[in-house]
Design a protein around this motif. Structure first.
Motif, PDB file in Angstrom:
ATOM      1  N   GLU A 180       1.217   0.412   2.959  1.00 51.31           N
ATOM      2  CA  GLU A 180       1.879   1.697   2.714  1.00 51.31           C
ATOM      3  C   GLU A 180       2.906   1.987   3.808  1.00 51.31           C
ATOM      4  OE1 GLU A 180      -0.596   2.727   5.996  1.00 51.31           O
ATOM      5  OE2 GLU A 180      -0.833   1.358   4.330  1.00 51.31           O
ATOM      6  N   THR A 229      -4.175  -0.349  -3.148  1.00 52.39           N
ATOM      7  CA  THR A 229      -4.356   0.638  -4.205  1.00 52.39           C
ATOM      8  C   THR A 229      -3.749   1.956  -3.718  1.00 52.39           C
ATOM      9  OG1 THR A 229      -6.483   1.558  -3.492  1.00 52.39           O
ATOM     10  CG2 THR A 229      -6.537  -0.508  -4.742  1.00 52.39           C
ATOM     11  N   ARG A 230      -3.917   3.001  -4.491  1.00 46.45           N
ATOM     12  CA  ARG A 230      -3.315   4.279  -4.111  1.00 46.45           C
ATOM     13  C   ARG A 230      -4.004   4.917  -2.914  1.00 46.45           C
ATOM     14  NH1 ARG A 230      -2.675   6.754 -10.258  1.00 46.45           N
ATOM     15  NH2 ARG A 230      -1.122   5.239 -10.974  1.00 46.45           N
ATOM     16  N   THR A 231      -5.259   4.556  -2.683  1.00 47.06           N
ATOM     17  CA  THR A 231      -6.026   5.243  -1.641  1.00 47.06           C
ATOM     18  C   THR A 231      -6.581   4.328  -0.563  1.00 47.06           C
ATOM     19  OG1 THR A 231      -8.041   5.064  -2.983  1.00 47.06           O
ATOM     20  CG2 THR A 231      -6.716   7.072  -3.240  1.00 47.06           C
ATOM     21  N   HIS A 232      -6.536   3.013  -0.755  1.00 46.59           N
ATOM     22  CA  HIS A 232      -7.151   2.118   0.221  1.00 46.59           C
ATOM     23  C   HIS A 232      -6.654   0.689   0.001  1.00 46.59           C
ATOM     24  CE1 HIS A 232      -9.899   2.298  -3.307  1.00 46.59           C
ATOM     25  NE2 HIS A 232      -9.952   0.987  -3.128  1.00 46.59           N
ATOM     26  N   TYR A 233      -7.061  -0.207   0.906  1.00 45.23           N
ATOM     27  CA  TYR A 233      -6.833  -1.635   0.725  1.00 45.23           C
ATOM     28  C   TYR A 233      -8.088  -2.259   0.135  1.00 45.23           C
ATOM     29  CZ  TYR A 233      -3.364  -0.791   4.431  1.00 45.23           C
ATOM     30  OH  TYR A 233      -2.349  -0.293   5.196  1.00 45.23           O
ATOM     31  N   PRO A 266      -3.774  -5.349  -8.798  1.00 45.15           N
ATOM     32  CA  PRO A 266      -3.857  -3.898  -9.004  1.00 45.15           C
ATOM     33  C   PRO A 266      -2.818  -3.459 -10.023  1.00 45.15           C
ATOM     34  CG  PRO A 266      -2.631  -4.363  -7.000  1.00 45.15           C
ATOM     35  CD  PRO A 266      -3.020  -5.699  -7.582  1.00 45.15           C
ATOM     36  N   ASN A 268      -1.845   0.064 -12.128  1.00 48.53           N
ATOM     37  CA  ASN A 268      -2.078   1.480 -12.403  1.00 48.53           C
ATOM     38  C   ASN A 268      -3.429   1.906 -11.829  1.00 48.53           C
ATOM     39  OD1 ASN A 268       0.430   1.818 -13.762  1.00 48.53           O
ATOM     40  ND2 ASN A 268      -0.441   0.787 -15.545  1.00 48.53           N
ATOM     41  N   THR A 269      -4.353   2.352 -12.664  1.00 46.54           N
ATOM     42  CA  THR A 269      -5.650   2.811 -12.152  1.00 46.54           C
ATOM     43  C   THR A 269      -6.718   1.729 -12.244  1.00 46.54           C
ATOM     44  OG1 THR A 269      -6.243   3.701 -14.323  1.00 46.54           O
ATOM     45  CG2 THR A 269      -5.142   5.190 -12.779  1.00 46.54           C
ATOM     46  N   GLN A 288     -10.667   1.161  -9.840  1.00 45.27           N
ATOM     47  CA  GLN A 288     -10.294   0.889  -8.452  1.00 45.27           C
ATOM     48  C   GLN A 288     -11.488   0.964  -7.508  1.00 45.27           C
ATOM     49  OE1 GLN A 288      -6.760   2.609  -6.885  1.00 45.27           O
ATOM     50  NE2 GLN A 288      -5.483   1.705  -8.464  1.00 45.27           N
TER      51      GLN A 288
END
Length: 488
Positions: A180, A229-233, A266, A268-269, A288
């Motif tokens: 990120e 991902t959107r929140t973590h590796y 990965p 989307n969700t 995820q």
């Protein structure tokens, strides 16, 4: 003008077109089928081959010099062109190509005038490209990153090997992954211990973690990989994965249900994993948080082939998937191994919708598939290229796909096998037929004729016919069909 004369003219025109195409286009994917093809594809999954009118290959180029090998491909930031990374004569190259397959620039990646840089992967940060690799003798290898701008100019090379690393003698693998906020993760396998380090875009180290920290005690001769991902590796080694926050703290660890996961994607969700649990290849759909949702299996023991790995999984707007992979098969049953490329289309529930076979005269190894803004597919890889008698890169563009599923009404009236032919040609009709089969030479001369009366199958004994390309004509009361056949 009689029918034979018309056929001579039309076939001569066809030969001119075929000959011209062969001279002006590099034919990687020729439609030559593997042995026992009918045993390798699910019977309920429609199959498309090179040469089918629905399958349009806009171009298929042979690139690089002899002994070139595909490493990676990705779109530029504006998605109007793409970047190729490959190994070739004297080292590694990065090149920019337009969507229509034209080279815009090419740069040789250099450590110095005498040291070869072995590239392993690259990422895009803004309009710059960060290429991971290593250089030097096996027992004294260094590793690091080269930065190249969007005009193809090499900006710098950064040595990432630390003083602590220098006590180790063997660096086996290095890889780079986007993180990120324009940072990146860099992984290495040193002396069978795996490390992953987070850097900013100027190669300042932010944190690192090793397989020892992860309490990973299994075999270590594998590459540590990572996805964002959107929140973590998510980082993983073979069958084990860990969730890390953006500061490298372990949130969770578990094993993927199966003894070997090759790649994670990965989308989307969801997260898609591909792997192998004897005797099945599988693709699994997870949330995820790695809650298993769906699974797609291929029993390779029944299909007489091995999928080496899914190289790309793309989730489309309708939640269906495109899977780009290669597989190997024994062409003779005596260890004559060949590789070929396929694209598999699965629906949102991982049921097979259709398959594209990109069979060629030699072996092709898949690298990656991209989808451009028009929905067309760019595929990249390498393989044996017969015209130059060496390994080269292939770059091909396939018009927008998935294709509509073939219905029974659009299936061909008959199938021919084997083709190429040795002594006998079998014709299997969709339903009982009464008609006439004729075979013509390239010059339009009638070589063979047989009348059929209310049959589902016909066997033509043609061992006495000359070798080469011929036309088979089938005529009944309301149809006239012409197919190309080849006699060995």
């Amino acid at each position: 003008m009689n029918k034979t004369s018309l056929l001579k003219i039309s076939f001569s025109i066809l030969l001119i077109i075929i000959t011209h195409a062969a001279k002006t286009q590099n034919q990687w994917f020729t439609g030559i089928n593997i042995p026992n093809q009918e045993k390798t594809i699910e019977t309920d999954c429609p199959l498309y081959n090179v040469g089918d009118p629905e399958l349009v290959i806009e171009y298929q180029h042979a690139l690089g010099n002899c002994n070139s090998y595909a490493v990676d491909i990705a779109f530029t930031s504006d998605s109007t062109s793409f970047i190729l990374l490959y190994l070739g004569k004297g080292g590694s190259y990065i090149a920019k190509y337009s969507d229509n397959g034209q080279e815009l620039w090419m740069t040789f990646l250099a450590v110095n005038d005498s040291t070869e840089f072995d590239a392993t992967q690259f990422i895009t940060i803004g309009d710059n490209y960060y290429i991971a690799g290593y250089w030097g003798e096996i027992k004294m290898r260094n590793y690091g990153v080269i930065k190249v701008n969007n005009n193809g100019k090499q900006q710098w090379i950064k040595l990432l090997k630390t003083e602590v690393d220098k006590k180790y003698s063997e660096i086996k693998r290095v890889a780079i992954f986007y993180a990120e906020d324009n940072n990146f993760l860099f992984s290495t396998n040193i002396n069978d211990t795996m490390y992953i380090t987070k850097y900013d875009s100027t190669c300042n180290k932010l944190w690192d973690i090793s397989s020892v920290d992860l309490n990973y005690q299994n075999e270590s001769n594998y590459t540590l990989k990572a996805i964002l991902t959107r929140t973590h590796y998510v980082i993983y080694i073979k069958e084990t994965y860990w969730q890390l926050d953006f500061n490298g703290k372990i949130l969770y660890t578990d094993t993927i249900n199966g003894n070997w996961a090759w790649n994670l994607f990965p989308e989307n969700t969801n997260i898609y994993a591909c792997g192998y649990t004897e005797p099945n290849q599988w693709i699994r759909k997870y949330t995820q948080d790695f809650d298993l949702k769906k699974e797609y299996l291929q029993d390779v023991s029944l299909k007489q082939r091995e999928i080496s790995s899914a190289k790309t999984i793309e989730e489309l707007a309708d939640k269906s998937l495109l899977v780009f992979y290669d597989f190997y098969y024994d062409g003779t049953g005596m260890g004559d191994i060949h590789y070929n490329v396929q694209i598999l289309h699965l629906d949102a529930n991982l049921n097979c919708k259709s398959t594209i076979n990109l069979y060629g005269a030699g072996s092709q190894i898949a690298n990656k598939l991209l989808i451009n803004k028009d929905g067309d597919y760019i595929i990249f890889g390498d393989g044996y290229y017969a015209p130059d008698n060496c390994n080269k890169l292939f770059l091909a563009k396939i018009r927008k796909w998935p294709l509509p599923v073939k219905s029974n009404e659009t299936l061909p009236l008959f199938t021919l096998y084997p083709n190429p032919i040795n002594t006998e040609l079998n014709i299997a009709f969709k339903n009982k037929q009464t008609g006439m089969v004729n075979i013509y030479s390239p010059q339009g001369n009638l070589l063979y004729s047989k009348k059929l009366n209310n049959v589902n199958n016909a066997i033509l004994s043609i061992d006495y016919l000359p070798s080469g390309l011929m036309l088979l004509e089938y005529i009944n009361n309301d149809k006239r069909i012409i197919e190309k056949i080849i006699k060995n």
